[in-house]
Design a protein around this motif. Sequence first.
Motif, short mmCIF file in Angstrom:
data_model
loop_
_atom_site.label_atom_id
_atom_site.label_comp_id
_atom_site.label_asym_id
_atom_site.label_seq_id
_atom_site.Cartn_x
_atom_site.Cartn_y
_atom_site.Cartn_z
N GLN A 158 0.48 -1.73 0.01
CA GLN A 158 0.02 -0.26 0.31
C GLN A 158 0.99 1.36 0.05
OE1 GLN A 158 -3.05 0.60 0.00
NE2 GLN A 158 -3.59 -1.77 -0.37
N GLU A 177 -0.15 4.59 8.75
CA GLU A 177 -1.88 4.66 9.32
C GLU A 177 -2.36 4.24 10.81
OE1 GLU A 177 -4.89 3.63 6.54
OE2 GLU A 177 -2.79 3.89 5.02
N MET A 178 -2.65 4.44 11.24
CA MET A 178 -3.70 3.75 12.59
C MET A 178 -4.99 2.98 11.58
SD MET A 178 -1.75 4.14 14.59
CE MET A 178 -2.56 3.22 16.42
N SER A 212 1.55 12.00 7.37
CA SER A 212 1.20 10.51 7.33
C SER A 212 1.85 10.25 5.82
CB SER A 212 -0.40 11.70 6.55
OG SER A 212 -1.19 10.80 6.71
N SER A 270 3.05 9.15 2.36
CA SER A 270 2.63 9.24 1.00
C SER A 270 3.36 7.91 -0.36
CB SER A 270 2.36 10.96 -0.17
OG SER A 270 4.01 11.24 -0.25
N PRO A 299 0.58 -0.46 6.43
CA PRO A 299 -0.80 -0.61 7.08
C PRO A 299 -1.60 -1.25 6.74
CG PRO A 299 -0.48 1.02 4.91
CD PRO A 299 0.99 0.26 5.49
N GLU A 329 -12.94 -0.23 4.05
CA GLU A 329 -11.53 0.24 2.99
C GLU A 329 -10.63 -0.31 3.44
OE1 GLU A 329 -12.90 2.14 4.73
OE2 GLU A 329 -11.37 2.35 5.66
N LEU A 330 -10.52 -0.96 4.30
CA LEU A 330 -8.93 -1.36 5.36
C LEU A 330 -9.94 -3.06 5.27
CD1 LEU A 330 -7.56 1.01 7.62
CD2 LEU A 330 -6.83 0.10 5.20
N ASN A 389 -14.21 -3.87 13.45
CA ASN A 389 -13.20 -2.46 13.53
C ASN A 389 -13.82 -1.88 14.94
OD1 ASN A 389 -16.31 -2.15 13.26
ND2 ASN A 389 -16.20 -0.57 12.00
N ILE A 390 -13.70 -2.01 16.13
CA ILE A 390 -14.06 -1.43 16.96
C ILE A 390 -13.42 -0.59 17.27
CG2 ILE A 390 -16.07 -3.48 18.00
CD1 ILE A 390 -14.06 -4.36 19.60
N PRO A 391 -13.73 0.46 18.09
CA PRO A 391 -12.06 1.38 18.09
C PRO A 391 -11.78 0.80 19.44
CG PRO A 391 -14.31 2.29 19.22
CD PRO A 391 -14.79 1.57 18.24
N SER A 440 -7.66 -1.49 20.93
CA SER A 440 -6.80 -1.91 20.72
C SER A 440 -6.95 -3.00 19.63
CB SER A 440 -5.34 -2.05 21.60
OG SER A 440 -5.44 -0.66 21.91
N HIS A 482 -17.13 5.18 11.88
CA HIS A 482 -15.82 6.01 11.86
C HIS A 482 -14.66 6.12 10.57
CE1 HIS A 482 -17.43 3.25 15.57
NE2 HIS A 482 -17.22 2.47 14.65
N ARG A 508 -7.51 7.50 4.95
CA ARG A 508 -8.29 6.63 3.46
C ARG A 508 -9.43 6.88 3.13
NH1 ARG A 508 -5.29 1.73 1.38
NH2 ARG A 508 -3.80 2.01 3.53
N GLN A 509 -10.67 6.74 4.54
CA GLN A 509 -11.79 7.13 3.66
C GLN A 509 -12.22 8.38 2.57
OE1 GLN A 509 -13.68 6.47 7.38
NE2 GLN A 509 -15.38 4.78 6.67
N TYR A 528 -5.08 16.88 2.44
CA TYR A 528 -4.01 17.47 3.01
C TYR A 528 -3.57 19.44 2.55
CZ TYR A 528 -1.54 14.25 5.75
OH TYR A 528 -1.66 13.42 7.20
N MET A 577 -12.52 8.18 16.07
CA MET A 577 -11.84 7.18 17.22
C MET A 577 -10.77 6.47 16.39
SD MET A 577 -12.70 7.26 20.30
CE MET A 577 -13.84 5.85 20.42
N SER A 578 -10.20 6.41 15.39
CA SER A 578 -9.43 5.31 14.11
C SER A 578 -8.26 5.70 14.70
CB SER A 578 -9.94 5.83 12.49
OG SER A 578 -9.23 7.10 12.32
N CYS A 579 -7.79 6.14 15.81
CA CYS A 579 -6.68 5.93 16.33
C CYS A 579 -5.55 5.14 16.44
CB CYS A 579 -6.19 7.85 16.49
SG CYS A 579 -6.81 9.18 16.03
N LEU A 580 -5.99 4.47 17.46
CA LEU A 580 -5.74 3.86 18.56
C LEU A 580 -7.08 2.09 18.16
CD1 LEU A 580 -3.98 3.70 20.84
CD2 LEU A 580 -5.60 3.48 22.05
#
Lengths: 418, 103
Positions: free
Chosen positions: A119, A162-163, A228, A230, A257, A272-273, A299-301, A303, B61, B65-66, B79, B100-103
């Motif tokens: 990616q 990316e996260m 981020s 590219s 990713p 999309e992931l 996809n839950i927020p 870890s 969420h 990328r979305q 950007y 929230m997608s951060c962690l």
Amino acid sequence: MEQISSRKKILILGAGTAGTMIANKLANHRTKYGLDITLVDQASEHYYQPGFLFIPFGVYGREDVVKRRSDFIPRGVTYIQNSIEKIDTTKKEIVLHIGEVLPYDILIIATGAQVAPEQIPNLIGDRWRKNMHEFYTFEGANALYNTLKDWPGGKLVIHISEMPIKCPVAPLEFSFLADDFFKKKNMRDKVEITYVTPLSGAFTKPEASRVLGGMLSERNIKLVPDFSISEVDAKENIIRSYDEKTVPFDLLVTIPPNMGDALIARSGLGDELNFIPTDKNTLQATGHENIFVIGDATNIPASKAGSVAHFEAEILEENILSFLEGKPLSAKFDGHANCYVESGDGKALLVDFGYDIEPVEGTFPLPFIGPFSLLKPTVINHLGKLAFRYIYWNVLMRGLSIPFVGPGVPLAGKKIKK
Amino acid sequence: MLKTIANKEVDVNEEGYLTNKGDWNEDIAKEIAKELGINDLTEKHWAVIKWLRDQDAGGTHLSIRQVGSSGLVDIKEFYALFPGGPLKNASKIAGIMKPMSCL
């Protein structure tokens, strides 16, 4: 309760950490509930993924992190080793690569997450696994070991694409362990370490970010936030961001990713992931009442970590039984994660948090062994992390619970700010 | 905590995100944008802001990328529109919570 007369087919996809745990838990209810449980996975080997972090530094080898998947399949559960072509939610069946069709009443998806280096433009090429590495696969961790062994020094860049990523603290741990590794080799002065992240700080949660950020600067590790990526420029040895910032490297250790399995995309079930939209409390797949998702595949927020899968398994076991009894799904997952963070020099921190509870300082109550100190590097936490490998293979993968550690975030011992 | 933005008293969290999506209006968006150094919200900005609010209302969420695959802007343009941290800045302007997608 009364016996449920007709047998129910439970199909579990993926025999990794999450799939193996839930298979072991449900196996205990086979007779009472009349369950036919089948577990499907394409791979023959089960990796202890938290161990990958230690391979580049020569601490762990193959025997520490690899076992056969079939060794952890409980008695009475059918194990099929084959890749899966497609999930058909309308027909309630899956199609295996060999063409065989397996019907299900309840489907549990535990297909995990994988790194997707392709990616990032120009990451995979001549220099891949030479001076551009990842350590999220067994192969990658070993290649990095070979590079680090006699690396003469220079600019080491540790980078998150990316996260979300699996084990969000692993790149920090890698940085701390690298600092320690080069100090012990008496060459820390020859290495410039930079930590590049798309986040605004060392970590997302403010309190932990402050502590961990402080630990980076104490170790003379430079932090580059809000980056981020590219592309990689493999000729010039630089990484470039979308807003044209650049960071030069001699050795790049990147976290590509992380994406859910391609099967999820083929079956039209993911975002999309390729992560599956899932209720963050009940773990039921959105829009599919007989499909549940556990571990990194959701996809839950929360870890993406083994501890999360472990706590989820306890909730999911309860909800599957409720579902079989036709009752509402009353067990609610609270996002509980519990991670040891190696800080180098034989010490580690422990962070413990959930959807609504930040990682804070304090102690983690674990009778007889603990308490472990939260958010503070101590030797006992490090020993806890090493002991965890034994617990993983011998307790968790057998579907047993750690005594006194329930699925919810414990509040006792935490210094919670009002 | 309470903060007056564009002559309206609204509740924001410690990072300045509106806690109540219903408080949002276009004037508030313009003023938050100014605080973030974006003095002029163009049509493209508004299209992204609207899209983010719609996605958020649908319970998605959000991730960078979305936005890149939204068909409105590619990531580079995103950007350019919201420099620094595009998703966190655009979310703040759009009056939705930090992703929230951060962690």
